[in-house]
Every structure is written in C-alpha cells, then in structure tokens.
Write a protein that holds these residues in place. Structure first.
Motif, short mmCIF file in Angstrom:
data_model
loop_
_atom_site.label_atom_id
_atom_site.label_comp_id
_atom_site.label_asym_id
_atom_site.label_seq_id
_atom_site.Cartn_x
_atom_site.Cartn_y
_atom_site.Cartn_z
N ASN A 25 -15.05 15.40 -17.49
CA ASN A 25 -15.15 13.95 -17.31
C ASN A 25 -14.71 13.60 -15.88
N HIS A 26 -15.62 13.00 -15.14
CA HIS A 26 -15.41 12.72 -13.71
C HIS A 26 -14.18 11.82 -13.47
N ILE A 27 -13.96 10.85 -14.34
CA ILE A 27 -12.84 9.91 -14.15
C ILE A 27 -11.51 10.63 -14.32
N ALA A 42 -11.07 13.72 -13.78
CA ALA A 42 -10.94 14.65 -12.64
C ALA A 42 -10.31 13.96 -11.44
N HIS A 43 -10.65 12.68 -11.20
CA HIS A 43 -10.03 11.96 -10.07
C HIS A 43 -8.51 11.99 -10.20
N ALA A 44 -7.99 11.85 -11.41
CA ALA A 44 -6.53 11.87 -11.61
C ALA A 44 -5.97 13.29 -11.44
N VAL A 62 -9.10 4.53 -9.01
CA VAL A 62 -9.84 3.42 -8.40
C VAL A 62 -11.04 3.97 -7.63
N SER A 63 -12.22 3.77 -8.20
CA SER A 63 -13.41 4.32 -7.55
C SER A 63 -14.50 3.25 -7.48
N GLY A 64 -15.71 3.69 -7.12
CA GLY A 64 -16.81 2.74 -7.02
C GLY A 64 -17.26 2.25 -8.39
N GLY A 65 -17.02 3.04 -9.42
CA GLY A 65 -17.50 2.67 -10.75
C GLY A 65 -16.39 2.35 -11.74
N HIS A 66 -15.15 2.72 -11.42
CA HIS A 66 -14.06 2.57 -12.40
C HIS A 66 -12.75 2.12 -11.77
N ALA A 103 -16.27 -4.01 -5.77
CA ALA A 103 -15.93 -5.28 -5.13
C ALA A 103 -15.89 -5.11 -3.61
N PHE A 104 -15.28 -3.99 -3.14
CA PHE A 104 -15.27 -3.72 -1.69
C PHE A 104 -16.71 -3.64 -1.17
N ASP A 105 -17.57 -2.92 -1.90
CA ASP A 105 -18.95 -2.72 -1.44
C ASP A 105 -19.72 -4.04 -1.41
N LYS A 106 -19.54 -4.88 -2.45
CA LYS A 106 -20.30 -6.13 -2.52
C LYS A 106 -19.82 -7.13 -1.46
N GLY A 111 -18.78 -0.02 1.66
CA GLY A 111 -17.97 -1.17 2.03
C GLY A 111 -16.49 -0.90 2.22
N GLY A 112 -15.93 0.00 1.42
CA GLY A 112 -14.48 0.23 1.47
C GLY A 112 -13.97 0.59 2.86
N PRO A 113 -14.50 1.67 3.45
CA PRO A 113 -14.01 2.04 4.79
C PRO A 113 -14.27 0.94 5.81
N ILE A 157 -14.45 -2.37 5.32
CA ILE A 157 -13.53 -3.50 5.15
C ILE A 157 -12.14 -3.12 5.66
N SER A 158 -11.68 -1.91 5.32
CA SER A 158 -10.32 -1.57 5.76
C SER A 158 -10.25 -1.48 7.29
N LYS A 159 -11.33 -1.04 7.92
CA LYS A 159 -11.34 -0.97 9.39
C LYS A 159 -11.33 -2.38 9.99
N GLY A 203 -5.70 8.06 -7.37
CA GLY A 203 -6.86 8.83 -6.91
C GLY A 203 -8.13 8.01 -7.03
N GLY A 204 -9.26 8.59 -6.58
CA GLY A 204 -10.54 7.87 -6.56
C GLY A 204 -10.78 7.35 -5.15
N GLY A 205 -12.04 7.03 -4.85
CA GLY A 205 -12.44 6.67 -3.49
C GLY A 205 -11.60 5.57 -2.86
N CYS A 256 -8.42 6.08 -0.79
CA CYS A 256 -8.44 6.43 0.64
C CYS A 256 -7.85 5.29 1.45
N ASN A 257 -7.79 4.10 0.87
CA ASN A 257 -7.36 2.91 1.61
C ASN A 257 -5.89 3.03 2.04
N THR A 258 -5.68 3.03 3.34
CA THR A 258 -4.34 3.26 3.89
C THR A 258 -3.33 2.23 3.40
N CYS A 291 -10.03 12.33 -2.63
CA CYS A 291 -10.14 11.02 -3.31
C CYS A 291 -11.59 10.68 -3.57
N THR A 292 -12.42 10.79 -2.51
CA THR A 292 -13.84 10.51 -2.71
C THR A 292 -14.43 11.70 -3.49
N ASP A 293 -15.66 11.52 -3.97
CA ASP A 293 -16.20 12.51 -4.90
C ASP A 293 -16.25 13.92 -4.29
#
Ligand code: KG4
Ligand code: ZN
Length: 371
Positions: A139-141, A143-145, A164-168, A194-197, A208-210, A212-214, A308-310, A313-315, A336-338
């Motif tokens: 299970n991918h979710i 695995a992030h943990a 916290v990822s793109g889907g979960h 939400a970051f991507d949208k 969007g995540g990287p 927005i944080s930049k 964990g999860g994409g 990565c947010n500092t 963190c990312t896939d």
C-alpha cells in the motif's frame, strides 16, 4: 512455489556472520509506478529493522506533465511502459546484484492511477513468476510512513504518522503487527492537491508545492488571512474552503470574476501579491497540519512521530513540526516524494511477517485503503 515454506530471513549473509553476529540479509527489489514516477530500488536488511538502500532509481515524468498543468493518466501509463524495464535494470546494476542476489520482489498495488499501477503490478507479477521470487503487494500510503525506517533514527512501534501527499492527508498510528488505525484524514482535497490547485490559480505552474514554498520565501504571510477549517472529527482536515478563500481573494484583487468558482483559471498577478498569497496560503495549510498533529501526539503519546509524503518536503512544515515535537522523524526529501525505496522498506517488514501474495492473486487497486 509453496509460500508457507518461505521463512524470514531467507538468506544468511555468510556462515561466519551468522555464527558470530547473527547478521542476516534480505534483498528486496521494489517497484513503484502509482502516479507519475517510475521507480525501482533494492533495499537490504541486516537483522530486524536495520535497512540499507543499495539503489534507488527514479524516472520522473514531471516535465512531461508540466505542460498540461497536471498529471495526464494515459500519458503517465505510456511513459511507465517505456521506462520500467530500464529502471529496474539500473536498480539492479547500481546495487551490484543480479537476480540471484534478490530474495523477493515488492510492488505498489494501490492506491493510485489504475493505468500506472497496472504497469508496475504486471511487471512485478511477470518477474516473480519467471525469476521464481516471492511477491509482496504494498500500500503506497503506508509506504510513505515506512520511509522513516530508512533514516538514521527508525521509529519504534506504535508510531504516529502524518502522511501528506498529492492524493492523501492522513494521521494514523502504525502498530508492530502492521495494523493501522486512521485517526483522521482530509474530508476533501489533500494538502498537496491544495498546493497544486492554488499554484495554478496564482500563476505558479505545476507541480505547485515546490513553486509555492519558493515564492513564499519572499512573501508576507500576514498580508491575507485564510481560515483553518472546523471539522467534525478532531483529527480531520479540510482544504477545499481554503482554496475557495484564495480564489475569492484573487478575484477581489484583480476584479475579475468569471462567475463560476470552479473555473480552472490562472490569474495574472503582481509578483509581490503572488508571493504574499503563496506565503499566507502556505501558513494556513501548515497551521492546520501542525495543530491537528500536535493534538493527536499529545492525546496518544506514541513511541515516535514521523512525517512523510511529498508535502513533507516543505521546509517550513518540517521546521514547524520539529518545533512542537522535537523528536519528529523527518524523512529526507528524496524519500518523501514518490520512490521505490519506501516500498522496499515496508515490504521488508511484511516479508518478516510472511505477508506474501501469490503472483496470480495480486490485484492493482486504485482506491486501496488497507493492506
Ligand atoms: O508523495 P508525492 O510525491 O505523490 C503522491 O503520492 O501524491 O506527493 C506529491 C505532492 C504534490 O502535490 C506536490 O505539490 C507536493 O507533494 N509537494 C510539496 C512540496 N514538494 C512537493 N508541497 C509543499 N511543499 C513542497 N516543498
Ligand atoms: Zn506518494
């Protein structure tokens, strides 16, 4: 193959190592293709919970999808087909192993995009049969943990995980017997979504995540006040109201309102406004994540806490979590990312508990929630 006969650890490193140090190794070839990264890794474990990454190959499709502003499922699946075999070969070569050195194969079986998952699952299934290796469906979710076991400070069970990822977006507790309790999750958009949208809305592109944080680095996070949603569940999250609040703010700033809140529009904004919006939005997401996580941590008093999860990565998120929970185990950004290393990590725990699947029984499940 008789799966009841598989014992863990499968392979003894060397007679002397076994006799004197009781060190045993198990090498797992892991495959990940649930979304837009084609990845393969070899994870070696020497004794309980000591895991080493022998190789970690990731072929990212980000540039391909960026021109469409998001992941196009058919394009993703086709790209997985093209690169999955070379990626696996590279992972074996980087690990300096051939098939004789591999004890088991692990693969993400869900959740994710069905076309993408199928490529990984069919490849792993075929390899398990032809190379005569036991197979583990992951299970991918989860695995992030479990990527946290690849850090210098692996967690002890039971541990709390914020995924916290793109889907979960999930707050869960993982137990020694590999059971999981979900304490809370998002009721609508995932944090990464939400970051991507919002990035698309304010003209920062994809992913969007990287971006927005930049942009937020030069922004004022107090310029716009965005809400933290009230949720019925104590540990649940909700980010769709926040996204709408950003849209309303942008419409007010520009004076442009196409009439539909659902309009997939990118607004042209002044650079400083863009940065201030990014910083204020990012603060609202992080406040919500930190607040609920701290509450769960204090209520449950787990042995460890991992993030964990994409989005991890947010500092700023990493720093804020460390401030309130100093022992936070933060997974390194590359894990963190896939990636497939995290698939190998949880597969190692599953192999230890003989959680193998017959190749003919493995099924790709896009909405998989439990093991
Ligand atoms: O875990 P992941 O690689 O894929 C999924 O399983 O979904 O997560 C991807 C998500 C994307 O939404 C991306 O925008 C977000 O992680 N992300 C970030 C950052 N880096 C990636 N979000 C916030 N800040 C970042 N620095
Ligand atoms: Zn993921």
């Amino acid at each position: 193959m008789d799966y009841s006969l598989i014992v863990w650890p499968i392979k003894v490193k060397s007679a002397s190592a076994y006799l004197y140090d009781k060190i045993v190794t198990m090498n797992i070839l892991a495959i990940e293709s649930s979304c837009d990264e084609t990845a393969a890794a070899v994870i070696s474990s020497a004794g309980k919970r000591r895991q080493t990454i022998l190789s970690n190959v990731i072929a990212s499709q980000v540039e391909i999808h960026a021109r469409y502003g998001g992941v196009v499922p058919e394009v993703a699946a086709r790209s997985h087909v093209e690169v999955i075999i070379p990626v696996i070969e590279q992972a074996l070569s980087d690990a300096h192993l051939d098939w004789d050195g591999i004890d088991a194969i692990a693969v993400t079986r869900g959740p994710g995009l069905i076309g993408s998952l199928l490529i990984g699952v069919l490849t792993a299934q075929t390899l398990a049969i032809t190379k005569k290796k036991p197979l583990i469906g992951v299970n991918h979710i989860w695995a992030h943990a479990f990527a946290s076991f690849l850090t210098d400070t692996p967690p002890q069970f039971p541990f709390l995980a914020l995924t916290v990822s793109g889907g979960h977006t999930t707050l869960s507790v993982y137990h020694e017997d590999l059971s999981r309790e979900v304490l809370g999750q998002t009721l609508d958009d995932a944090a990464g979504e939400a970051f991507d949208k919002v990035a698309k809305l304010i003209g920062l592109g994809y992913p969007g995540g990287p971006a927005i944080s930049k942009a937020a680095e030069s922004g004022d996070d107090t310029r716009y006040q965005f809400p933290i949603a009230n949720t019925p569940g104590k540990y649940d999250f909700s980010f769709s109201g926040l996204k709408t609040a950003v849209l309303r703010q942008v419409q007010q700033i520009t004076g442009i309102n196409p009439g539909s809140e659902k309009a997939q529009k990118t607004y042209l904004l002044d650079k400083q406004v863009q940065a201030d919006l990014a910083a204020s939005f990012q603060k609202a997401v992080i406040d919500a994540l930190v607040q609920k996580t701290l509450q769960a941590y204090n209520d449950l008093q787990p042995k460890a806490f991992v993030v964990g999860g994409g989005v991890a990565c947010n500092t700023l998120l990493r720093e804020r979590l460390k401030q309130v929970i100093p022992d936070t185990i933060v997974v390194p950004p590359v894990l963190c990312t896939d990636n497939a290393a995290m698939i190998g990590s949880i597969a190692n725990h599953m192999a230890e508990r003989k959680m193998f699947t017959k190749p003919e029984d493995i099924v790709a499940d896009p909405s998989l929630e439990i093991l």
